[in-house]
Design an enzyme around this catalytic site. Structure first.
Site, PDB file in Angstrom:
ATOM      1  N   LYS A  10       0.816  -1.219   0.000  1.00  0.00           N
ATOM      2  CA  LYS A  10       0.000   0.000   0.000  1.00  0.00           C
ATOM      3  C   LYS A  10       0.855   1.277   0.000  1.00  0.00           C
ATOM      4  CE  LYS A  10      -3.944  -2.173   2.382  1.00  0.00           C
ATOM      5  NZ  LYS A  10      -4.885  -2.061   3.541  1.00  0.00           N
ATOM      6  N   TYR A  50     -12.633  -2.327  -3.009  1.00  0.00           N
ATOM      7  CA  TYR A  50     -13.080  -2.319  -1.611  1.00  0.00           C
ATOM      8  C   TYR A  50     -14.602  -2.201  -1.474  1.00  0.00           C
ATOM      9  CZ  TYR A  50      -8.440  -2.277   0.564  1.00  0.00           C
ATOM     10  OH  TYR A  50      -7.198  -2.621   1.022  1.00  0.00           O
ATOM     11  N   PHE A  58     -15.173   4.292   7.295  1.00  0.00           N
ATOM     12  CA  PHE A  58     -13.821   4.614   6.831  1.00  0.00           C
ATOM     13  C   PHE A  58     -13.651   4.448   5.324  1.00  0.00           C
ATOM     14  CE2 PHE A  58     -13.832   0.199   8.415  1.00  0.00           C
ATOM     15  CZ  PHE A  58     -13.437  -0.486   7.270  1.00  0.00           C
ATOM     16  N   ARG A  86      -1.991 -14.225   5.023  1.00  0.00           N
ATOM     17  CA  ARG A  86      -2.690 -13.526   6.111  1.00  0.00           C
ATOM     18  C   ARG A  86      -1.859 -13.596   7.402  1.00  0.00           C
ATOM     19  NH1 ARG A  86      -6.997 -10.123   4.855  1.00  0.00           N
ATOM     20  NH2 ARG A  86      -7.197 -10.120   7.109  1.00  0.00           N
ATOM     21  N   ARG A 103       2.860  -6.161   9.190  1.00  0.00           N
ATOM     22  CA  ARG A 103       2.182  -5.013   9.812  1.00  0.00           C
ATOM     23  C   ARG A 103       2.826  -4.615  11.134  1.00  0.00           C
ATOM     24  NH1 ARG A 103      -3.877  -6.894   7.867  1.00  0.00           N
ATOM     25  NH2 ARG A 103      -4.042  -5.486   6.074  1.00  0.00           N
ATOM     26  N   ASN A 113      -1.976   0.406   6.766  1.00  0.00           N
ATOM     27  CA  ASN A 113      -1.384  -0.812   7.335  1.00  0.00           C
ATOM     28  C   ASN A 113      -0.553  -1.616   6.351  1.00  0.00           C
ATOM     29  OD1 ASN A 113      -3.488  -1.834   5.876  1.00  0.00           O
ATOM     30  ND2 ASN A 113      -4.613  -2.673   7.618  1.00  0.00           N
ATOM     31  N   HIS A 116      -2.201  -5.442   1.713  1.00  0.00           N
ATOM     32  CA  HIS A 116      -3.489  -6.134   1.574  1.00  0.00           C
ATOM     33  C   HIS A 116      -3.199  -7.583   1.205  1.00  0.00           C
ATOM     34  CE1 HIS A 116      -7.481  -7.338   0.160  1.00  0.00           C
ATOM     35  NE2 HIS A 116      -6.832  -7.932  -0.827  1.00  0.00           N
ATOM     36  N   GLU A 127      -9.833 -10.951  -7.138  1.00  0.00           N
ATOM     37  CA  GLU A 127      -8.924  -9.801  -7.012  1.00  0.00           C
ATOM     38  C   GLU A 127      -7.771  -9.875  -8.010  1.00  0.00           C
ATOM     39  OE1 GLU A 127      -9.932  -9.138  -2.247  1.00  0.00           O
ATOM     40  OE2 GLU A 127      -7.925  -9.809  -2.827  1.00  0.00           O
TER      41      GLU A 127
HETATM   42  P1  DAT Z   1      -7.709  -6.564   6.131  1.00  0.00           P
HETATM   43  O1  DAT Z   1      -6.982  -5.548   5.279  1.00  0.00           O
HETATM   44  O2  DAT Z   1      -6.859  -7.060   7.259  1.00  0.00           O
HETATM   45  O3  DAT Z   1      -8.341  -7.669   5.319  1.00  0.00           O
HETATM   46  P2  DAT Z   1     -10.392  -5.447   6.387  1.00  0.00           P
HETATM   47  O4  DAT Z   1     -10.739  -6.215   5.151  1.00  0.00           O
HETATM   48  O5  DAT Z   1     -11.282  -5.585   7.572  1.00  0.00           O
HETATM   49  O6  DAT Z   1      -8.899  -5.766   6.858  1.00  0.00           O
HETATM   50  O7  DAT Z   1     -10.334  -3.898   6.035  1.00  0.00           O
HETATM   51  C1  DAT Z   1      -9.799  -3.454   4.799  1.00  0.00           C
HETATM   52  C2  DAT Z   1      -8.982  -2.229   5.050  1.00  0.00           C
HETATM   53  O8  DAT Z   1      -9.822  -1.179   5.508  1.00  0.00           O
HETATM   54  C3  DAT Z   1      -7.913  -2.367   6.133  1.00  0.00           C
HETATM   55  O9  DAT Z   1      -6.735  -2.975   5.658  1.00  0.00           O
HETATM   56  C4  DAT Z   1      -7.699  -0.952   6.534  1.00  0.00           C
HETATM   57  C5  DAT Z   1      -9.111  -0.358   6.442  1.00  0.00           C
HETATM   58  N1  DAT Z   1      -9.778  -0.431   7.749  1.00  0.00           N
HETATM   59  C6  DAT Z   1     -10.339  -1.511   8.331  1.00  0.00           C
HETATM   60  N2  DAT Z   1     -10.840  -1.232   9.531  1.00  0.00           N
HETATM   61  C7  DAT Z   1     -10.610   0.095   9.716  1.00  0.00           C
HETATM   62  C8  DAT Z   1     -10.872   1.009  10.757  1.00  0.00           C
HETATM   63  N3  DAT Z   1     -11.512   0.635  11.887  1.00  0.00           N
HETATM   64  N4  DAT Z   1     -10.470   2.303  10.607  1.00  0.00           N
HETATM   65  C9  DAT Z   1      -9.830   2.702   9.486  1.00  0.00           C
HETATM   66  N5  DAT Z   1      -9.542   1.887   8.460  1.00  0.00           N
HETATM   67  C10 DAT Z   1      -9.918   0.601   8.570  1.00  0.00           C
HETATM   68 MG    MG Z   2      -9.872  -7.659   3.959  1.00  0.00          MG
END
Ligand code: DAT
Ligand code: MG
Length: 139
Positions: A10, A50, A58, A86, A103, A113, A116, A127
């Site tokens: 990212k 997304y 967010f 993961r 991370r 973070n 992805h 994807e």
């Molecule tokens: P991951 O990337 O671990 O699969 P996710 O699919 O729940 O996590 O979320 C996708 C992305 O969205 C994540 O990498 C960062 C952002 N995100 C998730 N939860 C968030 C939050 N509480 N506040 C801000 N950004 C968030």
């Molecule tokens: Mg995810």
């Protein structure tokens, strides 16, 4: 089972010149980078990618972040690649990520973070197809 998963390095990581360091963690974990390119994601691409999060508070911030700087999109191959990556990435919130994970090592916040990784084999396939043609993946 040998699988393929989709990865993004990212903007927070590309900005800090961490592409090589992230790739070292990936390769040390036994995952092979079978496709990779540096791109600037369009807003449409990021919103589609997304889409599952579009009702979350967010979402706007996440899309703005993903298009703010170049990203590196990748296909990773290996034994149980989806779950393995993961693990290697660590928890979404870097404060909760295990030692040695990407991370934990590099991420700045839950929003920024560093990486992805697909969360299922079905999503990995979807994807990968959003960013790569079959000819670009060299296993
Ligand atoms: P991951 O990337 O671990 O699969 P996710 O699919 O729940 O996590 O979320 C996708 C992305 O969205 C994540 O990498 C960062 C952002 N995100 C998730 N939860 C968030 C939050 N509480 N506040 C801000 N950004 C968030
Ligand atoms: Mg995810």
């Amino acid at each position: 089972m040998t699988e393929r998963t989709f990865s993004i390095i990212k903007p927070d990581a590309t900005r800090r010149n961490l592409t090589g360091k992230v790739n070292a963690v990936i390769e040390d974990a036994g995952l092979r980078i079978v496709a990779q390119k540096r791109i600037r994601m369009s807003r449409d691409q990021a919103e589609k990618f997304y889409e599952v999060h579009k009702e979350r508070p967010f979402f706007g911030e996440l899309v703005d972040f993903m298009i703010s700087e170049p990203v590196v999109v990748q296909v990773l191959e290996g034994e149980n690649a989806v779950a393995r990556y993961r693990e290697v990435m660590g928890a979404t919130n870097p404060a909760q990520a295990a030692d040695g994970t990407i991370r934990k090592l590099y991420a700045e916040s839950v929003g920024e973070n560093s990486v992805h990784g697909s969360d299922s084999l079905d999503n990995a396939e979807i994807e990968i197809a959003q960013f790569f043609t079959d000819a670009e993946i060299v296993g």
